[in-house]
Design a protein around this motif. Structure first.
Motif, PDB file in Angstrom:
ATOM      1  N   ALA A 144       4.829   5.241  -5.455  1.00 65.48           N
ATOM      2  CA  ALA A 144       4.997   5.115  -6.909  1.00 65.48           C
ATOM      3  C   ALA A 144       4.111   6.119  -7.643  1.00 65.48           C
ATOM      4  N   ARG A 145       2.918   6.328  -7.085  1.00 70.76           N
ATOM      5  CA  ARG A 145       1.958   7.248  -7.704  1.00 70.76           C
ATOM      6  C   ARG A 145       2.434   8.692  -7.549  1.00 70.76           C
ATOM      7  N   SER A 146       2.816   9.066  -6.336  1.00 71.44           N
ATOM      8  CA  SER A 146       3.111  10.473  -6.072  1.00 71.44           C
ATOM      9  C   SER A 146       4.515  10.871  -6.495  1.00 71.44           C
ATOM     10  N   VAL A 147       5.485   9.980  -6.344  1.00 74.26           N
ATOM     11  CA  VAL A 147       6.876  10.347  -6.629  1.00 74.26           C
ATOM     12  C   VAL A 147       7.283   9.953  -8.042  1.00 74.26           C
ATOM     13  N   HIS A 148       6.844   8.782  -8.483  1.00 74.34           N
ATOM     14  CA  HIS A 148       7.295   8.292  -9.786  1.00 74.34           C
ATOM     15  C   HIS A 148       6.243   8.436 -10.878  1.00 74.34           C
ATOM     16  N   GLY A 149       5.101   8.994 -10.520  1.00 76.07           N
ATOM     17  CA  GLY A 149       4.096   9.270 -11.532  1.00 76.07           C
ATOM     18  C   GLY A 149       3.493   8.053 -12.178  1.00 76.07           C
TER      19      GLY A 149
ATOM     20  N   THR B  36       0.833  -1.198   0.000  1.00 79.54           N
ATOM     21  CA  THR B  36       0.000   0.000   0.000  1.00 79.54           C
ATOM     22  C   THR B  36       0.870   1.251   0.000  1.00 79.54           C
ATOM     23  N   GLN B  37       1.906   1.246   0.838  1.00 81.24           N
ATOM     24  CA  GLN B  37       2.795   2.409   0.899  1.00 81.24           C
ATOM     25  C   GLN B  37       3.572   2.586  -0.394  1.00 81.24           C
ATOM     26  N   VAL B  38       3.998   1.471  -0.975  1.00 77.39           N
ATOM     27  CA  VAL B  38       4.733   1.547  -2.241  1.00 77.39           C
ATOM     28  C   VAL B  38       3.847   2.106  -3.341  1.00 77.39           C
TER      29      VAL B  38
ATOM     30  N   ILE C  56       0.536   0.321 -11.516  1.00 79.98           N
ATOM     31  CA  ILE C  56       0.781  -0.170 -10.158  1.00 79.98           C
ATOM     32  C   ILE C  56       0.074  -1.500  -9.931  1.00 79.98           C
ATOM     33  N   ASN C  57      -1.111  -1.652 -10.492  1.00 77.72           N
ATOM     34  CA  ASN C  57      -1.895  -2.865 -10.257  1.00 77.72           C
ATOM     35  C   ASN C  57      -1.575  -3.986 -11.236  1.00 77.72           C
ATOM     36  N   ASP C  58      -0.605  -3.754 -12.099  1.00 76.69           N
ATOM     37  CA  ASP C  58      -0.192  -4.809 -13.028  1.00 76.69           C
ATOM     38  C   ASP C  58       0.345  -5.999 -12.231  1.00 76.69           C
ATOM     39  N   PRO C  59      -0.187  -7.198 -12.469  1.00 79.17           N
ATOM     40  CA  PRO C  59       0.234  -8.361 -11.664  1.00 79.17           C
ATOM     41  C   PRO C  59       1.741  -8.605 -11.703  1.00 79.17           C
ATOM     42  N   ALA C  60       2.363  -8.378 -12.839  1.00 81.94           N
ATOM     43  CA  ALA C  60       3.805  -8.612 -12.946  1.00 81.94           C
ATOM     44  C   ALA C  60       4.574  -7.612 -12.078  1.00 81.94           C
ATOM     45  N   PHE C  61       4.098  -6.358 -12.060  1.00 85.02           N
ATOM     46  CA  PHE C  61       4.741  -5.349 -11.220  1.00 85.02           C
ATOM     47  C   PHE C  61       4.582  -5.701  -9.738  1.00 85.02           C
TER      48      PHE C  61
END
Ligand SMILES: [Zn+2]
Length: 62
Positions: free
Chosen positions: A34-39, A28-30, A45-50
């Motif tokens: 990822a959303r706020s810092v890495h855009g 959840t924190q990642v 983010i929800n990609d299963p491979a990621f």
């Protein structure tokens, strides 16, 4: 035992370290990071491979 994830271990050249009580909390924190810092988008983010890649990098805090 707290769980830890270094953003750098996932890919970006980034010094952020997430510390959480468990893997789900770390994810959840990642996601927020990822959303706020890495855009990253929710789709990325929800990609299963990621998500699988991120989970592999979470480890017990030293
Ligand atoms: Zn980062």
């Amino acid at each position: 035992m707290a769980r830890e994830l270094r953003c750098r271990d996932v890919g970006p050249d980034c010094d952020a370290i997430v510390v959480a009580e468990n893997d789900d909390e770390a994810l959840t924190q990642v996601a927020d990071h990822a959303r706020s810092v890495h855009g990253m988008t929710d789709e990325e983010i929800n990609d299963p491979a990621f998500l699988a890649h991120v989970r592999e990098q979470i480890h017990d805090r030293a």
